[in-house]
Every structure is written in structure tokens, then in C-alpha cells.
Design a protein around this motif. Sequence first.
Motif, short mmCIF file in Angstrom:
data_model
loop_
_atom_site.label_atom_id
_atom_site.label_comp_id
_atom_site.label_asym_id
_atom_site.label_seq_id
_atom_site.Cartn_x
_atom_site.Cartn_y
_atom_site.Cartn_z
N HIS A 148 28.85 43.32 42.55
CA HIS A 148 28.77 42.71 41.22
C HIS A 148 28.12 41.32 41.26
CE1 HIS A 148 30.18 45.37 38.23
NE2 HIS A 148 31.45 45.40 38.59
N LEU A 149 28.71 40.39 42.01
CA LEU A 149 28.25 39.00 41.94
C LEU A 149 26.88 38.81 42.58
CD1 LEU A 149 31.50 36.91 42.56
CD2 LEU A 149 30.51 37.73 40.41
N ILE A 150 26.59 39.52 43.69
CA ILE A 150 25.29 39.38 44.35
C ILE A 150 24.35 40.50 43.93
CG2 ILE A 150 24.11 39.24 46.56
CD1 ILE A 150 25.93 36.83 45.86
N GLY A 151 24.81 41.74 43.99
CA GLY A 151 23.94 42.85 43.59
C GLY A 151 23.61 42.82 42.12
N GLY A 152 24.50 42.23 41.30
CA GLY A 152 24.28 42.18 39.86
C GLY A 152 22.94 41.58 39.50
N PRO A 153 22.70 40.29 39.72
CA PRO A 153 23.66 39.26 40.11
C PRO A 153 24.28 38.61 38.87
CG PRO A 153 21.46 38.34 40.12
CD PRO A 153 21.31 39.77 39.68
N HIS A 154 25.34 37.79 39.12
CA HIS A 154 26.01 37.10 38.03
C HIS A 154 26.19 35.62 38.37
CE1 HIS A 154 26.86 40.62 35.60
NE2 HIS A 154 27.19 41.25 36.70
N ASN A 155 26.03 34.77 37.35
CA ASN A 155 26.15 33.33 37.58
C ASN A 155 27.59 32.89 37.84
OD1 ASN A 155 27.23 33.56 35.02
ND2 ASN A 155 25.64 32.33 34.01
N ASP A 156 28.55 33.80 37.71
CA ASP A 156 29.94 33.47 38.01
C ASP A 156 30.10 32.96 39.44
OD1 ASP A 156 31.64 35.15 35.62
OD2 ASP A 156 29.65 35.86 36.11
N VAL A 157 29.29 33.48 40.36
CA VAL A 157 29.43 33.08 41.76
C VAL A 157 29.06 31.60 41.93
CG1 VAL A 157 27.09 33.78 42.49
CG2 VAL A 157 28.96 33.76 44.14
N LEU A 158 28.10 31.11 41.15
CA LEU A 158 27.74 29.70 41.23
C LEU A 158 28.86 28.84 40.66
CD1 LEU A 158 25.42 27.91 42.17
CD2 LEU A 158 24.45 28.05 39.87
N MET A 159 29.43 29.26 39.54
CA MET A 159 30.58 28.54 38.97
C MET A 159 31.74 28.52 39.95
SD MET A 159 33.78 29.21 37.47
CE MET A 159 33.82 30.74 36.56
N LEU A 160 32.02 29.65 40.61
CA LEU A 160 33.13 29.72 41.55
C LEU A 160 32.91 28.80 42.75
CD1 LEU A 160 33.84 33.55 41.42
CD2 LEU A 160 35.42 31.73 40.75
N GLY A 161 31.67 28.61 43.14
CA GLY A 161 31.40 27.68 44.23
C GLY A 161 31.84 26.27 43.88
N PHE A 162 31.48 25.80 42.70
CA PHE A 162 31.90 24.46 42.27
C PHE A 162 33.41 24.40 42.02
CE2 PHE A 162 27.35 24.03 41.32
CZ PHE A 162 27.12 22.76 41.82
N LEU A 163 33.98 25.48 41.52
CA LEU A 163 35.42 25.50 41.26
C LEU A 163 36.21 25.37 42.55
CD1 LEU A 163 37.80 25.92 39.29
CD2 LEU A 163 37.54 28.38 39.66
N THR A 164 35.86 26.15 43.57
CA THR A 164 36.61 26.07 44.83
C THR A 164 36.41 24.71 45.51
OG1 THR A 164 34.74 27.22 45.90
CG2 THR A 164 36.65 28.55 45.29
N LEU A 165 35.20 24.18 45.44
CA LEU A 165 34.97 22.84 46.00
C LEU A 165 35.80 21.80 45.26
CD1 LEU A 165 31.09 22.82 46.51
CD2 LEU A 165 32.83 22.87 48.30
N GLY A 166 35.87 21.92 43.94
CA GLY A 166 36.62 20.95 43.15
C GLY A 166 38.11 21.02 43.40
N VAL A 167 38.66 22.22 43.48
CA VAL A 167 40.09 22.37 43.75
C VAL A 167 40.41 21.79 45.12
CG1 VAL A 167 41.93 24.05 44.17
CG2 VAL A 167 40.36 24.37 42.25
N LEU A 168 39.57 22.07 46.11
CA LEU A 168 39.80 21.53 47.45
C LEU A 168 39.76 20.01 47.43
CD1 LEU A 168 40.06 21.85 50.53
CD2 LEU A 168 37.56 21.97 50.63
N ALA A 169 38.79 19.43 46.74
CA ALA A 169 38.67 17.97 46.69
C ALA A 169 39.92 17.34 46.08
CB ALA A 169 37.42 17.57 45.90
N VAL A 170 40.46 17.91 45.01
CA VAL A 170 41.65 17.35 44.39
C VAL A 170 42.85 17.46 45.33
CG1 VAL A 170 43.29 17.62 42.49
CG2 VAL A 170 40.84 17.72 42.04
N LEU A 171 43.00 18.59 46.01
CA LEU A 171 44.10 18.74 46.96
C LEU A 171 43.97 17.75 48.11
CD1 LEU A 171 44.47 22.63 47.15
CD2 LEU A 171 46.03 21.01 46.06
#
Length: 524
Positions: free
Chosen positions: A245-268
Motif C-alpha cells: 500500500h504505502l510504497i506500491g501504491g504509493p501513498h503520502n501517508d508514509v512521508l507523514m509517518l516519517g515526521f510523526l515518528t521523528l517528532g514523537v521520539l524527539a519529545v520523549l
Amino acid sequence: MATTTDPAPEAVTGLGDASVPRTREPSRFPYRTISMGTIGSVLLLLGALGAGGILIRDPVIGTGPLSWVRYGHGQILANVILYTGFALVVWAWVRLGRYMLAGRVGTRPILIAAACWMGPLLVAPPLFTRDVFSYLGQGAQLLHGLNPYAHGPAELEILPNIVQNVHPVWQTTPAPYGPLFLLVAKGVVALTGDNVIAGVIVMRLVLLLGLGAMVWALPKLVRRLGGKLPITMWLAVASPMTVIHLIGGPHNDVLMLGFLTLGVLAVLERKHAVGIALVTIGMLIKPTAAVALPFLVWVWANHLPGENRVRNFLRAGALSVGIFAVVFVLGTWVSLGSFNLGWVTGLQAPTLVTNWLNFPTGIGQAVHTLVNLVITVPESPFVTVARLLAWGALAVFLARQWWKSRFGGNEAVFRMAMALLATAILAPPTLPWYLTWGFVVASAFPWRRRHLAVVVGVAVFLVMAYYPTGEQALYDWWFVVISIAIGVYAAASLLRPDPLGLIGAWRRQRPPAPVEEGGQIPAA
């Protein structure tokens, strides 16, 4: 003597806690399993040439000698090849999961497997969606001075190849994506022009940056949230939801998830300002990331010194709002050349999609079906009322999860993941890849085997919920039943090989080996 190939599937056992395998076998690199999934991915590529999100006018196949794969029996063959490839990818993923739970493979083979399975799909036609053509169309609008938030790509006349491949539903629909993503799409179109094939490939390569950010951030999140890294990578990176889905699709959700995981890690890690800024950037790609921000405020507040919790919350909240405002305004201005909030109203566009995968929509349609047995009435009022009730339920759920996060820490991150999942399920529309919003973050927590099996079943069904062309299959009821059965079988296969005993029965039915005269079995 230890072999360097896959262990026998029948040897993988154990139904306890996934974080503690019952027995740990010697590590063996899963060559055969990775090869199986890679062959499946190649078949997906080949099948997609005739059955995927193909172009209206394809310069590669077009009306040439291979054009038969897109019509009649040729297209049926292409679908058979594509779904065979899908089955091999799922089979390989489930086998890899069994080996992982038995302690036979670690993180490295899982990442290698994911890379091998994604590789062929980087140059494949879009799979199970046509959204990428909309991305290119909206980027082309911005490139040529048209407002993607006022009109759909149909107003664009200068790049006909891009426009004609946008799905009819989205031809006249304003963009529902954040301005920063439209800037990314604009850059892709500036590079590839009206070459749609090149545009799709370059878009995938750009979206891989989000996957790279996830792969970098998830190990650190696992250490903080208590999960097991192989399980996390198997769920978040090697899953068919990500690969297909995210790569074969492709979907921009994977780019959003990259920033989301980086942001959650930074806050922790107490880099609070950086974390809030990163998640805001994720929101400027896909607005869903905004759901995470209020939960991160609690994490920040609980990191502040002093025992006055109200003061700490107000301080963290004020700083978060300030950072959000600055990043939001700058990001919008840089992307659009002005402070244009038209993309907020563009969020209404996806609600045009109606299917029962969105829980309230399904309830509205079911009630309408029952009422329609008695009196003929339109469907829309039932769906509208059900969606309004769901919005209220979602608001209550989000508020409750946010309040329970007031002590910060891992609890706040877990409830944030649940809030993202609830948003994907209750807020219209629900598209299969939307569930990755919460799954990726939740993958860094501890998991039990039976819960992993549920994820397998859901993931398989969600990939099959749409046809390879990008049209939904949710009202083809025989197809839905078959998809559910395949998902259930895949889920059961994670816990034990051959759950229906089909292979064992076949082996028992094989004729015995011939016996030579004298009663001796011939040497192998």
C-alpha cells in the motif's frame, strides 16, 4: 551441521507472549523466505502492467504486441499473476513472522526482506490505488500557478497526460493534502514534466524518505516504549500494508509517518520544541498528524520541573501553540507563496468516498437497506446521520484518551496511537492504508502473539479491500468473503504452520515408496 537456509516451518512453535520466545533456535538467514517474497513482488510488478493502475495512454505497452494483457483473457491472466504475487508476499511475511517469534531471525533479515520486496515495486504501475496521479495533478496545478485548493486538476490544460489519468472522482475536487506535500508534488512534476511513469517513480523515491525516517526512529522508540525491535520492523516496515500500500501504491501517508515518528521520539528525548515542529511538518503533509499534537503537550508538561502540574501544562501548551503557529504559517507561506488556508476546507473532499470500511458509513448503509425493504428512501440521510453521531463519539473518545494521558510518558504515546486508529476508523472516509497511522506508532510497544495474528488478518484483508486498479471491492460480497477467509487463514498461519492440516493430509496420502525385491527400500 547447521544449515544457512530457512528453518523448517513445522518447527516454529509457541503461543505465549511474543516478547519472550519459548525456545531460541540458532540464527539462520531466511534466504528462501526472502526469495519467495521477492518473486512475489516481481509477479506483482508484472501483473500490474495489465491489472494495476495503468495509464490511459501508455507509451510503454500502448497498442503494441503486449497490449493484449489489458483486455479480456489477457487481463484475467494479469490478475492471476498479480494475486499470485500478492499471495507469495503474504506467505513470505507470515513465515518471517513465525521465525521471528521463535527467535530464529532478528531485525537485519527483516529489513533486508522488506527492501527486497519493495525493490521491484518502485518501478511498478500504481497498485490498489490511483492516488499518485492525483498527487501529480495537484503538484502540476501549483507548478503552473493554479490554486489546488480552489479547483481540481481538470482545470489544467498544459499537461494532458497527467490530468487524464487522475481518477474521475478527483478531477474536479480540491486537494485535501497539506501545502508542504503539494510543494513536494510540485517539485516532482517540475522534474518529470508530463511523463507520468517517471513522475510515479520519482514520487515513490521521494516518499522513501519517510520510510527511512521511520526505520531510523523506530529502534529508539522501541527502547523507550518497551517493544521488541524485530516485531516492530516486521509490523511497521515489512508488512504488506507498507510494502504494497504505502510504497506500491504509493501513498503520502508514509512521508507523514516519517515526521510523526521523528517528532514523537524527539519529545520523549526532551527535545520538545523540535518534536512539536516535526509533527507540525507532518501535519502540513497530511493533516491527520494534528491528532498527535495535544498528546505530546502532556509529555512535555510532565518533563518540566516543579510540582505545579497546572502551571507546567499551561507553559508546555503555550510553547507548543507558539511553535505550531510559527511552523504552520512559515510552512504554508513557503509552500503556497501566501498564507492560504484553503486546504482546510479541502479536507471535505475525501468524505465523498462512501464504503462500509468506515464504520459509521457502514451502519448508515445497513439501516438504509433495512428501511428500504419497507419504503424506498435515499441512502444519504442515513449515512449523514450515522457520520454525525460518529463524529460526536470520536470527539468524546479523543477527549477521554487525551485526559488519560495527563501523566505523560509512554501512556500518552500509547493513547495517541489509539486516537490515530480511532480517527482512521470513525472519521470519514476510512481507506485501508489509513490504519497505518496508529499501527506504526503502536508497533513500538510490546505485543502478544494473538494480537499479532489479528494484525496479520486485518492487514491481508485491507490490501484486498480494493481491486488492483484502485477501485473498491467492498461491495463484491463473494470477493469480500474470500478476502476475509484468506485473512483468517493467514492469521492462523502465524501461530502454527498449516493450520488446516492441508500439507499434512497431502503427505499422508502420497503413495509409499516402491520396495525392491527382497524387501529393501532403494537408496535415495
